[in-house]
Write a protein that holds these residues in place. Structure first.
Motif, PDB file in Angstrom:
ATOM      1  N   LYS A 129      51.436  42.311  29.476  1.00 44.35           N
ATOM      2  CA  LYS A 129      49.919  41.536  29.386  1.00 44.35           C
ATOM      3  C   LYS A 129      49.450  41.543  30.928  1.00 44.35           C
ATOM      4  O   LYS A 129      48.460  41.441  31.170  1.00 44.35           O
ATOM      5  CB  LYS A 129      50.234  40.238  28.756  1.00 44.35           C
ATOM      6  CG  LYS A 129      50.179  40.441  27.098  1.00 44.35           C
ATOM      7  CD  LYS A 129      50.201  38.652  26.601  1.00 44.35           C
ATOM      8  CE  LYS A 129      50.417  38.862  25.027  1.00 44.35           C
ATOM      9  NZ  LYS A 129      50.772  37.680  24.676  1.00 44.35           N
ATOM     10  N   LEU A 130      50.501  40.889  31.753  1.00 42.02           N
ATOM     11  CA  LEU A 130      50.170  40.631  32.949  1.00 42.02           C
ATOM     12  C   LEU A 130      49.407  41.849  33.634  1.00 42.02           C
ATOM     13  O   LEU A 130      48.552  41.661  34.392  1.00 42.02           O
ATOM     14  CB  LEU A 130      51.279  40.034  33.826  1.00 42.02           C
ATOM     15  CG  LEU A 130      51.077  39.670  35.388  1.00 42.02           C
ATOM     16  CD1 LEU A 130      49.833  38.903  35.677  1.00 42.02           C
ATOM     17  CD2 LEU A 130      52.380  39.265  35.937  1.00 42.02           C
ATOM     18  N   ASN A 131      50.238  42.926  33.711  1.00 41.12           N
ATOM     19  CA  ASN A 131      49.801  44.286  34.456  1.00 41.12           C
ATOM     20  C   ASN A 131      48.330  44.813  33.629  1.00 41.12           C
ATOM     21  O   ASN A 131      47.661  45.101  34.667  1.00 41.12           O
ATOM     22  CB  ASN A 131      50.920  45.115  34.048  1.00 41.12           C
ATOM     23  CG  ASN A 131      52.011  45.225  34.867  1.00 41.12           C
ATOM     24  OD1 ASN A 131      51.906  44.320  35.898  1.00 41.12           O
ATOM     25  ND2 ASN A 131      53.147  45.745  34.490  1.00 41.12           N
ATOM     26  N   LYS A 132      48.269  44.361  32.280  1.00 39.29           N
ATOM     27  CA  LYS A 132      46.909  44.795  31.815  1.00 39.29           C
ATOM     28  C   LYS A 132      45.844  43.911  32.461  1.00 39.29           C
ATOM     29  O   LYS A 132      44.853  44.570  32.681  1.00 39.29           O
ATOM     30  CB  LYS A 132      47.024  44.734  30.560  1.00 39.29           C
ATOM     31  CG  LYS A 132      45.691  45.302  29.742  1.00 39.29           C
ATOM     32  CD  LYS A 132      45.708  45.027  28.150  1.00 39.29           C
ATOM     33  CE  LYS A 132      44.614  45.356  27.393  1.00 39.29           C
ATOM     34  NZ  LYS A 132      44.455  45.087  26.150  1.00 39.29           N
ATOM     35  N   SER A 133      46.072  42.697  32.649  1.00 38.17           N
ATOM     36  CA  SER A 133      45.116  41.768  33.118  1.00 38.17           C
ATOM     37  C   SER A 133      44.924  42.042  34.550  1.00 38.17           C
ATOM     38  O   SER A 133      43.545  41.806  34.996  1.00 38.17           O
ATOM     39  CB  SER A 133      45.714  40.221  32.872  1.00 38.17           C
ATOM     40  OG  SER A 133      45.668  39.881  31.868  1.00 38.17           O
ATOM     41  N   ILE A 134      45.637  42.539  35.412  1.00 38.77           N
ATOM     42  CA  ILE A 134      45.489  42.762  36.727  1.00 38.77           C
ATOM     43  C   ILE A 134      44.580  44.095  36.720  1.00 38.77           C
ATOM     44  O   ILE A 134      43.993  44.371  37.383  1.00 38.77           O
ATOM     45  CB  ILE A 134      46.862  43.233  37.594  1.00 38.77           C
ATOM     46  CG1 ILE A 134      47.618  41.607  37.874  1.00 38.77           C
ATOM     47  CG2 ILE A 134      46.611  43.571  38.931  1.00 38.77           C
ATOM     48  CD1 ILE A 134      49.025  41.639  38.051  1.00 38.77           C
ATOM     49  N   ALA A 135      45.000  45.167  36.066  1.00 38.29           N
ATOM     50  CA  ALA A 135      44.292  46.491  35.834  1.00 38.29           C
ATOM     51  C   ALA A 135      42.867  46.346  35.298  1.00 38.29           C
ATOM     52  O   ALA A 135      41.874  47.119  36.122  1.00 38.29           O
ATOM     53  CB  ALA A 135      44.986  47.356  35.000  1.00 38.29           C
ATOM     54  N   GLU A 136      42.611  45.284  34.626  1.00 38.37           N
ATOM     55  CA  GLU A 136      41.236  45.242  34.170  1.00 38.37           C
ATOM     56  C   GLU A 136      40.310  44.196  35.243  1.00 38.37           C
ATOM     57  O   GLU A 136      39.292  43.690  34.527  1.00 38.37           O
ATOM     58  CB  GLU A 136      41.245  44.901  32.648  1.00 38.37           C
ATOM     59  CG  GLU A 136      41.864  45.970  31.849  1.00 38.37           C
ATOM     60  CD  GLU A 136      41.913  45.477  30.499  1.00 38.37           C
ATOM     61  OE1 GLU A 136      41.627  44.315  30.073  1.00 38.37           O
ATOM     62  OE2 GLU A 136      42.435  46.166  29.428  1.00 38.37           O
ATOM     63  N   LYS A 137      41.205  43.786  36.124  1.00 38.21           N
ATOM     64  CA  LYS A 137      40.375  42.691  37.063  1.00 38.21           C
ATOM     65  C   LYS A 137      40.096  41.510  36.301  1.00 38.21           C
ATOM     66  O   LYS A 137      38.765  40.966  36.356  1.00 38.21           O
ATOM     67  CB  LYS A 137      39.484  43.469  37.887  1.00 38.21           C
ATOM     68  CG  LYS A 137      39.896  44.443  38.663  1.00 38.21           C
ATOM     69  CD  LYS A 137      38.881  45.160  39.535  1.00 38.21           C
ATOM     70  CE  LYS A 137      39.481  46.370  40.186  1.00 38.21           C
ATOM     71  NZ  LYS A 137      38.791  47.413  40.876  1.00 38.21           N
ATOM     72  N   SER A 160      42.304  32.976  37.276  1.00 36.54           N
ATOM     73  CA  SER A 160      42.942  31.900  36.459  1.00 36.54           C
ATOM     74  C   SER A 160      43.993  32.457  35.419  1.00 36.54           C
ATOM     75  O   SER A 160      45.069  31.856  35.034  1.00 36.54           O
ATOM     76  CB  SER A 160      42.158  30.750  36.043  1.00 36.54           C
ATOM     77  OG  SER A 160      41.259  31.232  35.087  1.00 36.54           O
ATOM     78  N   LYS A 161      43.422  33.547  34.614  1.00 42.14           N
ATOM     79  CA  LYS A 161      44.144  34.212  33.463  1.00 42.14           C
ATOM     80  C   LYS A 161      45.708  34.861  34.013  1.00 42.14           C
ATOM     81  O   LYS A 161      46.535  34.616  33.627  1.00 42.14           O
ATOM     82  CB  LYS A 161      43.325  34.995  32.836  1.00 42.14           C
ATOM     83  CG  LYS A 161      44.199  35.401  31.662  1.00 42.14           C
ATOM     84  CD  LYS A 161      43.280  36.535  30.647  1.00 42.14           C
ATOM     85  CE  LYS A 161      44.284  37.022  29.379  1.00 42.14           C
ATOM     86  NZ  LYS A 161      43.185  37.958  28.685  1.00 42.14           N
ATOM     87  N   ILE A 162      45.184  35.347  35.172  1.00 42.35           N
ATOM     88  CA  ILE A 162      46.362  36.176  35.753  1.00 42.35           C
ATOM     89  C   ILE A 162      47.473  35.208  36.264  1.00 42.35           C
ATOM     90  O   ILE A 162      48.576  35.404  36.097  1.00 42.35           O
ATOM     91  CB  ILE A 162      45.652  36.967  37.004  1.00 42.35           C
ATOM     92  CG1 ILE A 162      44.967  38.320  36.411  1.00 42.35           C
ATOM     93  CG2 ILE A 162      46.779  37.763  37.816  1.00 42.35           C
ATOM     94  CD1 ILE A 162      43.950  39.087  37.220  1.00 42.35           C
TER      95      ILE A 162
END
Length: 46
Positions: free
Chosen positions: A13-21, A25-27
């Motif tokens: 989930k973290l990696n996806k959030s980072i990739a999707e910019k 705060s969510k990251i």
């Protein structure tokens, strides 16, 4: 074993959030949760 699965799921989930910019705060929140899970996992191993 359950904790390892939780760690892997949260890491994805973290990696996806980072990739999707996504919002910082969510990251950050996901990162802190992941850190806590990892720390808990290693404490249980001792």
């Amino acid at each position: 074993m359950l904790k390892k699965n939780e760690i892997n799921t949260l890491r994805e989930k973290l990696n996806k959030s980072i990739a999707e910019k996504e919002d910082y705060s969510k990251i950050y929140k996901l990162s802190v949760e992941l850190d806590k899970l990892i720390a808990s996992y290693y404490q249980e191993q001792n």
